[in-house]
Design a protein around this motif. Sequence first.
Motif, PDB file in Angstrom:
ATOM      1  N   VAL A 184       0.858  -1.178   0.000  1.00  0.00           N
ATOM      2  CA  VAL A 184       0.000   0.000   0.000  1.00  0.00           C
ATOM      3  C   VAL A 184       0.896   1.230   0.000  1.00  0.00           C
ATOM      4  O   VAL A 184       1.826   1.343   0.811  1.00  0.00           O
ATOM      5  N   TRP A 185       0.616   2.147  -0.925  1.00  0.00           N
ATOM      6  CA  TRP A 185       1.393   3.371  -1.073  1.00  0.00           C
ATOM      7  C   TRP A 185       0.493   4.571  -0.813  1.00  0.00           C
ATOM      8  O   TRP A 185      -0.656   4.594  -1.229  1.00  0.00           O
ATOM      9  N   ASP A 186       1.034   5.570  -0.133  1.00  0.00           N
ATOM     10  CA  ASP A 186       0.341   6.829   0.110  1.00  0.00           C
ATOM     11  C   ASP A 186       0.751   7.811  -0.990  1.00  0.00           C
ATOM     12  O   ASP A 186       1.942   7.993  -1.260  1.00  0.00           O
ATOM     13  N   LEU A 187      -0.234   8.443  -1.643  1.00  0.00           N
ATOM     14  CA  LEU A 187       0.087   9.375  -2.727  1.00  0.00           C
ATOM     15  C   LEU A 187       0.954  10.534  -2.254  1.00  0.00           C
ATOM     16  O   LEU A 187       1.634  11.175  -3.057  1.00  0.00           O
ATOM     17  N   ASN A 188       0.926  10.808  -0.963  1.00  0.00           N
ATOM     18  CA  ASN A 188       1.715  11.914  -0.426  1.00  0.00           C
ATOM     19  C   ASN A 188       3.112  11.493   0.029  1.00  0.00           C
ATOM     20  O   ASN A 188       3.882  12.320   0.509  1.00  0.00           O
ATOM     21  N   MET A 189       3.435  10.199  -0.102  1.00  0.00           N
ATOM     22  CA  MET A 189       4.737   9.694   0.347  1.00  0.00           C
ATOM     23  C   MET A 189       5.304   8.795  -0.746  1.00  0.00           C
ATOM     24  O   MET A 189       4.872   7.651  -0.902  1.00  0.00           O
ATOM     25  N   ASP A 190       6.237   9.316  -1.509  1.00  0.00           N
ATOM     26  CA  ASP A 190       6.762   8.570  -2.648  1.00  0.00           C
ATOM     27  C   ASP A 190       8.100   7.882  -2.373  1.00  0.00           C
ATOM     28  O   ASP A 190       8.713   7.330  -3.287  1.00  0.00           O
ATOM     29  N   LYS A 191       8.556   7.873  -1.131  1.00  0.00           N
ATOM     30  CA  LYS A 191       9.846   7.256  -0.823  1.00  0.00           C
ATOM     31  C   LYS A 191       9.754   5.753  -0.640  1.00  0.00           C
ATOM     32  O   LYS A 191      10.781   5.063  -0.609  1.00  0.00           O
ATOM     33  N   GLY A 192       8.560   5.232  -0.501  1.00  0.00           N
ATOM     34  CA  GLY A 192       8.396   3.800  -0.308  1.00  0.00           C
ATOM     35  C   GLY A 192       6.985   3.489   0.141  1.00  0.00           C
ATOM     36  O   GLY A 192       6.197   4.383   0.483  1.00  0.00           O
ATOM     37  N   PRO A 193       6.604   2.207   0.149  1.00  0.00           N
ATOM     38  CA  PRO A 193       5.251   1.840   0.575  1.00  0.00           C
ATOM     39  C   PRO A 193       5.066   2.083   2.068  1.00  0.00           C
ATOM     40  O   PRO A 193       6.006   1.977   2.861  1.00  0.00           O
ATOM     41  N   VAL A 194       3.847   2.404   2.455  1.00  0.00           N
ATOM     42  CA  VAL A 194       3.550   2.597   3.876  1.00  0.00           C
ATOM     43  C   VAL A 194       3.159   1.282   4.538  1.00  0.00           C
ATOM     44  O   VAL A 194       3.194   1.164   5.765  1.00  0.00           O
ATOM     45  N   GLU A 195       2.788   0.297   3.734  1.00  0.00           N
ATOM     46  CA  GLU A 195       2.433  -1.020   4.270  1.00  0.00           C
ATOM     47  C   GLU A 195       2.908  -2.090   3.288  1.00  0.00           C
ATOM     48  O   GLU A 195       2.776  -1.927   2.074  1.00  0.00           O
ATOM     49  N   THR A 210      -5.818 -10.623  -2.190  1.00  0.00           N
ATOM     50  CA  THR A 210      -5.068 -11.028  -3.368  1.00  0.00           C
ATOM     51  C   THR A 210      -4.980 -12.541  -3.402  1.00  0.00           C
ATOM     52  O   THR A 210      -5.359 -13.222  -2.438  1.00  0.00           O
ATOM     53  N   GLY A 211      -4.483 -13.090  -4.491  1.00  0.00           N
ATOM     54  CA  GLY A 211      -4.497 -14.529  -4.685  1.00  0.00           C
ATOM     55  C   GLY A 211      -3.151 -15.190  -4.451  1.00  0.00           C
ATOM     56  O   GLY A 211      -2.119 -14.534  -4.301  1.00  0.00           O
ATOM     57  N   ALA A 212      -3.190 -16.534  -4.446  1.00  0.00           N
ATOM     58  CA  ALA A 212      -1.985 -17.336  -4.261  1.00  0.00           C
ATOM     59  C   ALA A 212      -2.194 -18.665  -4.985  1.00  0.00           C
ATOM     60  O   ALA A 212      -3.091 -18.794  -5.816  1.00  0.00           O
ATOM     61  N   TYR A 213      -1.377 -19.661  -4.648  1.00  0.00           N
ATOM     62  CA  TYR A 213      -1.475 -20.977  -5.274  1.00  0.00           C
ATOM     63  C   TYR A 213      -2.286 -21.936  -4.405  1.00  0.00           C
ATOM     64  O   TYR A 213      -2.697 -21.603  -3.294  1.00  0.00           O
ATOM     65  N   ASN A 214      -2.508 -23.137  -4.943  1.00  0.00           N
ATOM     66  CA  ASN A 214      -3.246 -24.184  -4.235  1.00  0.00           C
ATOM     67  C   ASN A 214      -4.682 -23.769  -3.954  1.00  0.00           C
ATOM     68  O   ASN A 214      -5.285 -24.177  -2.965  1.00  0.00           O
ATOM     69  N   SER A 215      -5.252 -22.911  -4.812  1.00  0.00           N
ATOM     70  CA  SER A 215      -6.603 -22.370  -4.646  1.00  0.00           C
ATOM     71  C   SER A 215      -6.732 -21.529  -3.377  1.00  0.00           C
ATOM     72  O   SER A 215      -7.824 -21.366  -2.841  1.00  0.00           O
ATOM     73  N   PHE A 216      -5.619 -20.992  -2.890  1.00  0.00           N
ATOM     74  CA  PHE A 216      -5.637 -20.129  -1.712  1.00  0.00           C
ATOM     75  C   PHE A 216      -5.778 -18.667  -2.149  1.00  0.00           C
ATOM     76  O   PHE A 216      -5.306 -18.262  -3.200  1.00  0.00           O
ATOM     77  N   PHE A 217      -6.429 -17.880  -1.292  1.00  0.00           N
ATOM     78  CA  PHE A 217      -6.398 -16.434  -1.445  1.00  0.00           C
ATOM     79  C   PHE A 217      -6.234 -15.814  -0.075  1.00  0.00           C
ATOM     80  O   PHE A 217      -6.597 -16.398   0.944  1.00  0.00           O
ATOM     81  N   ARG A 218      -5.652 -14.614  -0.047  1.00  0.00           N
ATOM     82  CA  ARG A 218      -5.251 -13.983   1.208  1.00  0.00           C
ATOM     83  C   ARG A 218      -5.995 -12.678   1.434  1.00  0.00           C
ATOM     84  O   ARG A 218      -6.254 -11.916   0.498  1.00  0.00           O
ATOM     85  N   MET A 219      -6.361 -12.425   2.690  1.00  0.00           N
ATOM     86  CA  MET A 219      -6.948 -11.153   3.110  1.00  0.00           C
ATOM     87  C   MET A 219      -6.091 -10.567   4.223  1.00  0.00           C
ATOM     88  O   MET A 219      -5.612 -11.296   5.100  1.00  0.00           O
ATOM     89  N   PHE A 220      -5.910  -9.234   4.188  1.00  0.00           N
ATOM     90  CA  PHE A 220      -5.120  -8.555   5.203  1.00  0.00           C
ATOM     91  C   PHE A 220      -5.913  -7.381   5.765  1.00  0.00           C
ATOM     92  O   PHE A 220      -6.466  -6.578   5.013  1.00  0.00           O
ATOM     93  N   ASP A 221      -5.959  -7.318   7.096  1.00  0.00           N
ATOM     94  CA  ASP A 221      -6.582  -6.199   7.793  1.00  0.00           C
ATOM     95  C   ASP A 221      -5.536  -5.104   7.949  1.00  0.00           C
ATOM     96  O   ASP A 221      -4.499  -5.309   8.583  1.00  0.00           O
ATOM     97  N   ARG A 222      -5.789  -3.927   7.388  1.00  0.00           N
ATOM     98  CA  ARG A 222      -4.799  -2.860   7.396  1.00  0.00           C
ATOM     99  C   ARG A 222      -4.593  -2.265   8.785  1.00  0.00           C
ATOM    100  O   ARG A 222      -3.518  -1.729   9.082  1.00  0.00           O
ATOM    101  N   GLU A 223      -5.597  -2.350   9.624  1.00  0.00           N
ATOM    102  CA  GLU A 223      -5.462  -1.760  10.963  1.00  0.00           C
ATOM    103  C   GLU A 223      -4.531  -2.579  11.844  1.00  0.00           C
ATOM    104  O   GLU A 223      -3.692  -2.042  12.566  1.00  0.00           O
TER     105      GLU A 223
END
Length: 453
Positions: A310-321, A359-372
């Motif tokens: 995850v990237w913040d439009l106001n911070m271009d030095k690297g991803p925030v998450e 987002t997706g992965a292999y072996n019919s797996f998919f991943r969810m991430f809570d940003r908080e």
Amino acid sequence: MGEDAESPKINHTFLRDYVTEADVISTVEFNQTGDLLATGDKGGRVVIFQRETESKGESEEVGETGDSGEYNVYSTFQSHEPDFDYLKSLEIEEKINKIRWLPQQNAAHFLLSTNDKTIKLWKVSERDKRPEGYNLKDEEGRIKDISTITSLQVPVLKPTDLMVEVRPRRVFSNGHTYHVNSISVNSDGETYLSADDLRINMWHLGITDRSFNIVDIKPANMEDLTEVITAAEFHPHHCHLFVYSSSKGTLRLCDMRASALCDRHTKLFEEPEDPGSRSFFSEIISSVSDVKFSHSGRYLLTRDYLTAKVWDLNMDKGPVETYQVHEYLRSKLCSLYENDCIFDKFECVWNSSDSVIMTGAYNSFFRMFDRETGRGVTLEAWRESSKPRAVLRTRRVYNGGKRRRGDVGVDSLDFTKKILHMAWHPSENIIAIAATNNLYIFQDRVNPEAQVQ
């Protein structure tokens, strides 16, 4: 999502017993209301699913849990056919690369679909009445003998069985030399962009014979080519902003107010590379396969081979998450390179509140991430749990340490079962997952932010 937490329920599943290459789903997209869901496949077909409205009794019965109507097939049509470029002696596949819905303006729906070369605008409409009582035609449409007509009558509309009509309204061709990888509808509702490996064009929805080139990274000498465009998208609110990603892992934010030709970006988003971790595969796995603006327009979500960022439009030095999707594959990169899996292009999506990413992965797996909390969960789209209202189980990949019952070993992963394409309902906790030739629709009865751990 803990083992004791209530998991998402399977809303509906569309399974096929056999797999042919033409049946493999290549794109999934909800419309702006979420009432329609379109899928495209490698055979050039588009299948539209409609969310069924509930009766009042059913609505009251499931209202407390947030359960809702299922999705059923609404319309199926052939969008693209295989073609041949005689000048270059190249076959053009019918595979649907992307589908994008236009904002609804009237009773009809419009969507854009594209293969490698040609973009088409389709109109989807319903007809439940037909005119009867023509003066010059009989009921079967044949011309009457004028001498038999003794009086004039006014045609009337009579109710008839509901018919869904899908008609091509525009064909946008000859705009790209290379394969189209992205289309994105602008917030102005009048224009859209299309991107291939080296160029991005902007089209007007009413003009098919020309487009305006807004990005061109093709070098004068192709031997000097160092990167290609992998994805592009318009800002959800500002019609002058768009972003595109590259195979070098960079993101470029462009402002069309600054220059008509946006070869010079407004902002460059790039994560500095750690020299100590560089390897033969570093450049390959850093290539961005998908980029999505958040609904708020503040953030960018990207996916490379091993991570989602995850990237913040106001911070271009690297991803925030940064989220590790399947870090356990880092030791398998050599074999993944040999079987070409390392070049798989995984998509990523936001939930409606921008608080959870998937987002997706292999072996019919998919991943969810809570940003908080930063915590993630692994879920599986598989046939054995495809009964309606079944509860999805969380899964875990074993890669050393204490092994728990039900864990899947890294060496046991099936790399032919990959989740590349997915979509999240624009306002509810409903997701659509494409697993090879199967479409899974999952519905979460509670807030996903409370479940992901």
